[in-house]
Structure formats: structure tokens, C-alpha cells
Design a protein around this motif. Structure first.
Motif, PDB file in Angstrom:
ATOM      1  N   LYS A   1       0.827  -1.211   0.000  1.00 19.59           N
ATOM      2  CA  LYS A   1       0.000   0.000   0.000  1.00 19.59           C
ATOM      3  C   LYS A   1       0.861   1.261   0.000  1.00 19.59           C
ATOM      4  N   THR A   2       2.122   1.126   0.409  1.00 19.94           N
ATOM      5  CA  THR A   2       3.019   2.288   0.389  1.00 19.94           C
ATOM      6  C   THR A   2       3.565   2.559  -1.007  1.00 19.94           C
ATOM      7  N   LEU A   3       3.365   1.633  -1.934  1.00 19.31           N
ATOM      8  CA  LEU A   3       3.867   1.808  -3.293  1.00 19.31           C
ATOM      9  C   LEU A   3       2.924   2.684  -4.105  1.00 19.31           C
ATOM     10  N   ALA A   4       3.420   3.182  -5.208  1.00 21.13           N
ATOM     11  CA  ALA A   4       2.574   3.952  -6.118  1.00 21.13           C
ATOM     12  C   ALA A   4       1.509   3.042  -6.720  1.00 21.13           C
ATOM     13  N   LYS A   5       0.349   3.615  -6.992  1.00 15.30           N
ATOM     14  CA  LYS A   5      -0.769   2.815  -7.508  1.00 15.30           C
ATOM     15  C   LYS A   5      -0.402   2.129  -8.818  1.00 15.30           C
ATOM     16  N   LYS A   6       0.379   2.783  -9.651  1.00 16.32           N
ATOM     17  CA  LYS A   6       0.776   2.193 -10.919  1.00 16.32           C
ATOM     18  C   LYS A   6       1.574   0.915 -10.705  1.00 16.32           C
ATOM     19  N   GLU A   7       2.466   0.939  -9.700  1.00 13.89           N
ATOM     20  CA  GLU A   7       3.287  -0.244  -9.425  1.00 13.89           C
ATOM     21  C   GLU A   7       2.439  -1.359  -8.830  1.00 13.89           C
TER      22      GLU A   7
END
Length: 433
Positions: free
Chosen positions: A326-332
Motif C-alpha cells: 500500500k506504500t507503493l505507487a498505484k501504478k506499481e
């Protein structure tokens, strides 16, 4: 007391046998004394043995009928077991007042025909009860549960035969679900190879399944980690060199086992999980190119027909891993979900298998697109109702059993439906401690 037509025929048969035995006794013991005492007239000499002929014929006929009905050719112990099981089922059906008819002022009961088949006639640990279906009995048979009539056995599912002439009740022995203890890796492999080939896994004493996408759910203490390690041991023991890619974000037992058995290159934790997933996806693309020419000339075939090893991506604690993303960018995040969905949709024919294990199953812990492709579904230990409904189906029928570590339920096409999963008792591999 209600009687069946079979009971009536038996009563009449034994009545005739008793009658002829009385005649034999009379002419063997008493009649000669009477002949000696009466001298006024000459009584005829009657051979008493003649009355034993109908007795012998009737006993022989009863024995032949009993032998055929109870399949004596499988052995005396089998026949006695078959007879007692059938008798108990018939008595329970009779007591349930299926049908009453009046004949000769006696209350007689017509019972449906019953057949029993065992998966193994020697051990008799599981099998099927066939009860003949008719318009008169259809509704009662549909609602009937026969567990109480199966002493030492439990019925786990019921369905109609293809021609709908028989109701079929599958059963298993209560003793068969005592947890097997396996003390060494060699014993595990020997046990597995009894029913599983190089592209299959043995789950317990009754269930053996081919490699397929799997969803595994189990709370802490359910035996999930032991089960995963047992599957990995089986895969590594195959003559075909299958490739395992294992991710354990918590670095627990599964992670340590993977490092020892398959090395660091194909073992991941939370930090390099995405890289390993992408590496597996690239491997799947290479496999797809390898099989293109084969699929063109061999329709409806799979990687197994081509003699290729399976590529298995095992992700333990998937819910915790996905939560960390959840800490990652939505695209990733979307890219990883897309890769896993691609593996789930396309991997089966290519031999790229996805195994996902988690403590709970819901829409947040696992995308629906992936979850629906997990053909082999397993829940170990006790889980919450939402997990059962999400993993199996909204109308799942959970057996009213208290599960201990290593026990649970599973579904797989041809073995158990998602609506009515079967019980599973995973062996306890003590050598993994």
C-alpha cells in the motif's frame, strides 16, 4: 412391529425348514417306537432322511441368495461387513416409515434397493451407498441424511446418478481421518508416490490432485506452514525437475526451507518479492514462446504432454505482503496485480502454477480475478465465515466438525465441489520440526 417383504420371506422359509425338521425328528425318533408298539396293523416304513432333502435345498438356496446379495466372492469378512452395513441402513429406513402397505392383514414395508461399493474392498475405508430412486421415495431420499445408519462411517456428500435412478451417498471411515504421522522425508516420498505421479501431489490418505493453481487459507496454528513444506518436499522429489519460486514476506519456516532447498535466486521476502514475481513472469513468457510450435501441431495439449517441468510460484502470507504494497505507487501495485492475474489466467496450460497462501481471504487480501482462477481451494483449521464464502462459494456447506491442526476442507473439480467441500487431514511430518 413393521416387517419388510424380505423379513416375511425369511420367516416363511425358516418356518418351512422348522416344519420339515420336526417331521424328520418325528420319523427318526418317535415313529419307530410307535411302529413297535402297534401290532394290530402294519404301519409303513418311512425313511426319515427324506425330510432332510427339502431342508438342505432351502438352506442351500438361502445361502446362495445371501452370498450373491452380499458378494461372498470378495471374502467372508467382506460379506459380513457388507451384510451388517446394509442391514443397519435398511432398519433405519424402515424405522423412518418410508412406506406402509397392508397385505394379509399384516403391516409390511417396501424398502428401496440398496447397494454398497468400497473404493478398496480390502481396507473398506471409503465408498458409496446407492439407494434406488423412485417417484414414491424421491423427496424422502433427497432430504435423508444417512450418517446415523453408517456405524463407523460418515457420509460427506450426496448426489443423483446421471440417469437419476440412484441416490449416491459418499462415505468415509472415521478412522481414516486420524492424522498420519510421517517420521522422515523418505517416508513422505514413499507415501506420496503410492498415488501421485511426477505432475501430481498427494494431500492426504484419500486425495491426490494434479498440479494446479491453489488457494490455501489457515490461521496461525492451523498447520499451514507444515502443509506448504510437505508440498515443497514432494515437488522437489519428482523425477521431473520442477522449478519453485517461493516468497515468504515474514521470513518464517517456509522462507528458511526455500533458502536451503532452492537457493537465494528463487527465494524472496518482502523486499524483493516484486522482483521475484516479475522474474517468474518473464520465465512464463519464455515458456510461452517455447511451446508455440508445439501447440500449433498438438491441439488441446499442455506443458506436461510436451515433457516440460512445472514452474511454481508460491507466495506465503499473501495478505500481509499485499498490505505492505500500500506504500507503493498505484501504478506499481496495479502492475503486480496484472502480472499475477496473467499467471492465473494463462499459466495452467503453460505449466506456470500459482500457489497463494494467506491467513484470511476477502476482497481486500486477494483480487477477485486471481481468486477465481485458484482451482484447488484448501482451508486448514477453523476460519471465519467470510473466508469460507470468499474462498469456496457464497453457499458453501461447511461440515460441522471442530478442526485441529492439519485438518480442514478442500474442493477440486471431480473430487469435491466448492459448494460441498470434502474433509482433509494432512499428515503430520514430524521430521520438519
Amino acid at each position: 412391529m413393521k416387517k419388510t417383504y424380505r423379513m416375511q420371506r425369511g420367516f416363511i422359509s425358516f418356518l418351512f425348514i422348522g416344519f420339515f425338521l420336526i417331521l424328520w425328528f418325528f420319523f427318526y425318533k418317535l415313529y419307530p417306537l410307535i411302529v413297535e408298539q402297534i401290532t394290530i396293523i402294519q404301519l409303513p416304513q418311512i425313511e426319515s432322511k427324506i425330510f432332510l432333502i427339502p431342508v438342505g435345498l432351502m438352506v442351500f438356496t438361502l445361502f446362495v441368495n445371501w452370498s450373491i446379495r452380499n458378494k461372498l466372492w470378495f471374502g467372508l469378512f467382506f460379506s459380513l461387513h457388507y451384510y451388517l452395513m446394509t442391514k443397519r441402513i435398511r432398519r433405519h429406513i424402515k424405522d423412518a416409515r418410508f412406506e406402509d402397505e397392508r397385505e394379509f392383514d399384516n403391516r409390511l414395508v417396501t424398502l428401496p434397493k440398496i447397494k454398497i461399493t468400497f473404493d478398496d474392498n480390502r481396507t473398506r475405508q471409503s465408498g458409496k451407498v446407492f439407494i434406488n430412486n423412485t417417484i414414491k421415495f424421491d423427496k424422502k431420499l433427497e432430504d435423508m441424511r444417512i450418517d446415523s445408519a453408517l456405524k463407523g462411517y460418515v457420509s460427506e456428500r450426496k448426489y443423483l446418478s446421471k440417469d437419476r435412478d440412484w441416490y449416491i451417498y459418499e462415505f468415509y471411515s472415521v478412522d481414516s481421518h486420524k492424522q498420519l504421522k510421517i517420521k522422515s522425508a523418505s517416508d513422505l516420498i514413499e507415501w506420496s508416490n503410492k498415488t501421485a505421479d511426477d505432475y501430481a501431489l498427494r494431500l492426504d490418505e484419500r486425495a491426490t490432485v494434479p498440479f494446479h493453481h491453489m488457494g490455501l487459507v489457515g490461521q496461525t496454528g492451523s498447520g499451514k506452514s507444515f502443509f506448504i513444506q510437505m508440498l515443497v518436499e514432494q515437488v522437489l522429489s519428482k523425477k521431473v525437475s520442477h522449478e519453485l519460486f517461493i516468497i515468504d514476506p515474514k521470513r518464517t519456516d517456509v522462507y528458511q526451507m526455500a533458502k536451503r532447498t532452492i537457493g537465494d535466486e528463487r527465494t524472496g521476502d518482502k523486499t524483493n518479492a516484486i522482483e521475484l514475481i516479475k522474474q517468474f513472469h518473464e520465465r512464463m513468457k519464455i515458456r510461452q514462446d517455447e511451446l508455440q510450435d508445439y501447440f500449433i501441431s498438438n491441439r488441446n495439449k499442455t506443458y506436461r504432454d510436451a515433457g516440460l517441468p512445472a514452474l511454481i510460484l508460491l507466495i506465503d502470507e499473501f495478505g500481509a505482503l499485499r498490505e505492505s504494497w500500500k506504500t507503493l505507487a498505484k501504478k506499481e501495485r496495479d502492475e503486480v496485480d496484472s502480472i499475477l492475474s496473467d499467471v492465473a489466467f494463462m499459466g495452467r496450460q503453460l505449466g506456470c502454477i500459482l500457489w497463494v497462501a494467506t491467513q484470511q481471504m476477502n476482497a481486500q487480501t486477494m483480487p477477485t480475478a486471481i481468486r477465481e482462477q485458484l482451482v484447488l481451494k484448501i482451508a486448514l483449521g477453523d476460519s471465519d465465515e467470510q473466508t469460507y464464502r470468499t474462498l469456496f462459494s457464497s453457499g458453501v456447506d461447511i461440515p460441522p466438525v471442530q478442526f485441529t491442526a492439519g485438518q480442514g476442507i478442500y474442493s477440486f473439480p471431480g473430487l469435491a465441489s466448492a459448494d460441498k467441500p470434502r474433509l482433509l487431514t494432512v499428515p503430520y511430518c514430524s521430521f520438519l520440526n
